[in-house]
Design a protein around this motif. Structure first.
Motif, PDB file in Angstrom:
ATOM      1  N   PRO A   8     114.068  48.887  25.476  1.00 43.47           N
ATOM      2  CA  PRO A   8     113.378  48.946  26.776  1.00 43.47           C
ATOM      3  C   PRO A   8     111.866  49.019  26.610  1.00 43.47           C
ATOM      4  N   LEU A   9     111.143  48.853  27.720  1.00 41.08           N
ATOM      5  CA  LEU A   9     109.691  48.994  27.678  1.00 41.08           C
ATOM      6  C   LEU A   9     109.294  50.458  27.714  1.00 41.08           C
ATOM      7  N   PHE A  10     110.119  51.242  28.358  1.00 41.96           N
ATOM      8  CA  PHE A  10     109.857  52.680  28.443  1.00 41.96           C
ATOM      9  C   PHE A  10     111.162  53.418  28.221  1.00 41.96           C
ATOM     10  N   TYR A  22     115.311  47.691  20.793  1.00 42.31           N
ATOM     11  CA  TYR A  22     115.684  46.348  20.362  1.00 42.31           C
ATOM     12  C   TYR A  22     114.469  45.423  20.367  1.00 42.31           C
ATOM     13  N   CYS A  23     114.441  44.543  19.379  1.00 45.22           N
ATOM     14  CA  CYS A  23     113.358  43.564  19.254  1.00 45.22           C
ATOM     15  C   CYS A  23     113.986  42.194  19.002  1.00 45.22           C
ATOM     16  N   TYR A  87     106.021  52.221  20.244  1.00 49.91           N
ATOM     17  CA  TYR A  87     106.521  51.530  19.063  1.00 49.91           C
ATOM     18  C   TYR A  87     106.461  50.021  19.291  1.00 49.91           C
ATOM     19  N   PHE A  88     105.885  49.329  18.331  1.00 47.68           N
ATOM     20  CA  PHE A  88     105.766  47.877  18.410  1.00 47.68           C
ATOM     21  C   PHE A  88     106.543  47.232  17.267  1.00 47.68           C
ATOM     22  N   CYS A  89     107.232  46.148  17.580  1.00 45.32           N
ATOM     23  CA  CYS A  89     107.717  45.289  16.521  1.00 45.32           C
ATOM     24  C   CYS A  89     106.796  44.074  16.460  1.00 45.32           C
ATOM     25  N   GLY A 106     105.793  46.328  23.195  1.00 44.04           N
ATOM     26  CA  GLY A 106     105.833  47.747  22.892  1.00 44.04           C
ATOM     27  C   GLY A 106     106.886  48.504  23.686  1.00 44.04           C
ATOM     28  N   THR A 107     107.365  49.578  23.112  1.00 44.66           N
ATOM     29  CA  THR A 107     108.286  50.501  23.788  1.00 44.66           C
ATOM     30  C   THR A 107     107.638  51.866  23.771  1.00 44.66           C
TER      31      THR A 107
END
Lengths: 113, 114
Positions: A8-10, A22-23, A87-89, A106-107
């Motif tokens: 999710p985004l948040f 998930y990415c 968190y970024f992938c 990002g999440t």
């Protein structure tokens, strides 16, 4: 054009709970990066995944890569407040050395007591 | 071992002005990449320098230019600033032939255009 989507985004989660970020990405690549960013700060490298089936763990975080599904996951085990961050992938090119990274949106993780 | 350093930390400019941001890579690294991170977004690749030449470029206009010096440090120049250029500018360093694929990010420069 390579697209990288996170969900999710948040994420708001309680301490002690487990969850997965998930990415998904749109083109073939064997290079997947996970970064952490605290508010107003730079990016801290968490994991670099370089092959299909790669799994890396550090503390309460575990990352995996499935290049066939074009999917990486970041699993959080028994969350603690200190894990609150964004968190970024990011996906790297399939060839060559460290080069242009394409980031997801990002999440933002918030761990509550 | 010094990590990636950037200067200045913060900068406030007016529309139409020009700005120069600076980056020194991690010791032993020879490649510098620049990213722009708007508020609430992921970083966007601007360009990468290796052997004092621009090697790759993202979707940024010519107003964004750069330079790499013989000591591997780098500058990012932005001309004719727009309000939309307000962002955190991140520099990342790596070693082209090290094989680790790791990119280390600096602390960033926060640019505000008014």
């Amino acid at each position: 054009e390579l697209k990288v989507e996170q969900n999710p985004l948040f994420l708001s989660m309680q301490e002690g709970k487990n969850y997965t970020i998930y990415c998904n990405y749109s083109t073939t690549s064997d290079r997947l990066y996970w970064y952490r960013q605290d508010p107003g700060k730079s990016l801290e490298s968490l994991f670099v995944l370089l092959s299909n089936g790669a799994v890396k763990q550090e503390g309460r975080l575990m990352a995996s890569l499935d290049t066939k599904a074009r999917l990486s996951t970041l699993h959080i085990t028994a969350a603690v407040h200190d894990l609150s961050a964004t968190y970024f992938c990011a996906v790297g090119p399939d060839t060559g050395t460290a080069s242009k990274l394409t980031f997801g949106t990002g999440t933002r993780l918030q761990v509550t007591l | 071992d010094a990590g990636v350093t950037q200067s200045p930390t913060h900068l406030i400019k007016t529309r139409g002005q020009q700005v120069t941001l600076r980056c020194s890579p991690k010791s032993g690294h020879d490649t510098v990449s620049w990213y722009q991170q708007a508020l609430g977004q992921g970083p966007q690749f601007i360009f990468q320098y290796y052997e004092e030449e621009e090697r790759q470029r993202g979707n940024f206009p010519d107003r964004f230019s750069g330079h790499q010096f013989p000591n591997y440090s780098s500058e990012l120049n932005v001309n004719a600033l727009l309000l939309g250029d307000s962002a955190l500018y991140l520099c990342a360093s790596s070693h082209r032939n090290l094989g680790s694929y790791e990119q280390y990010f600096g602390p960033g420069t926060r640019l505000t255009v008014t």
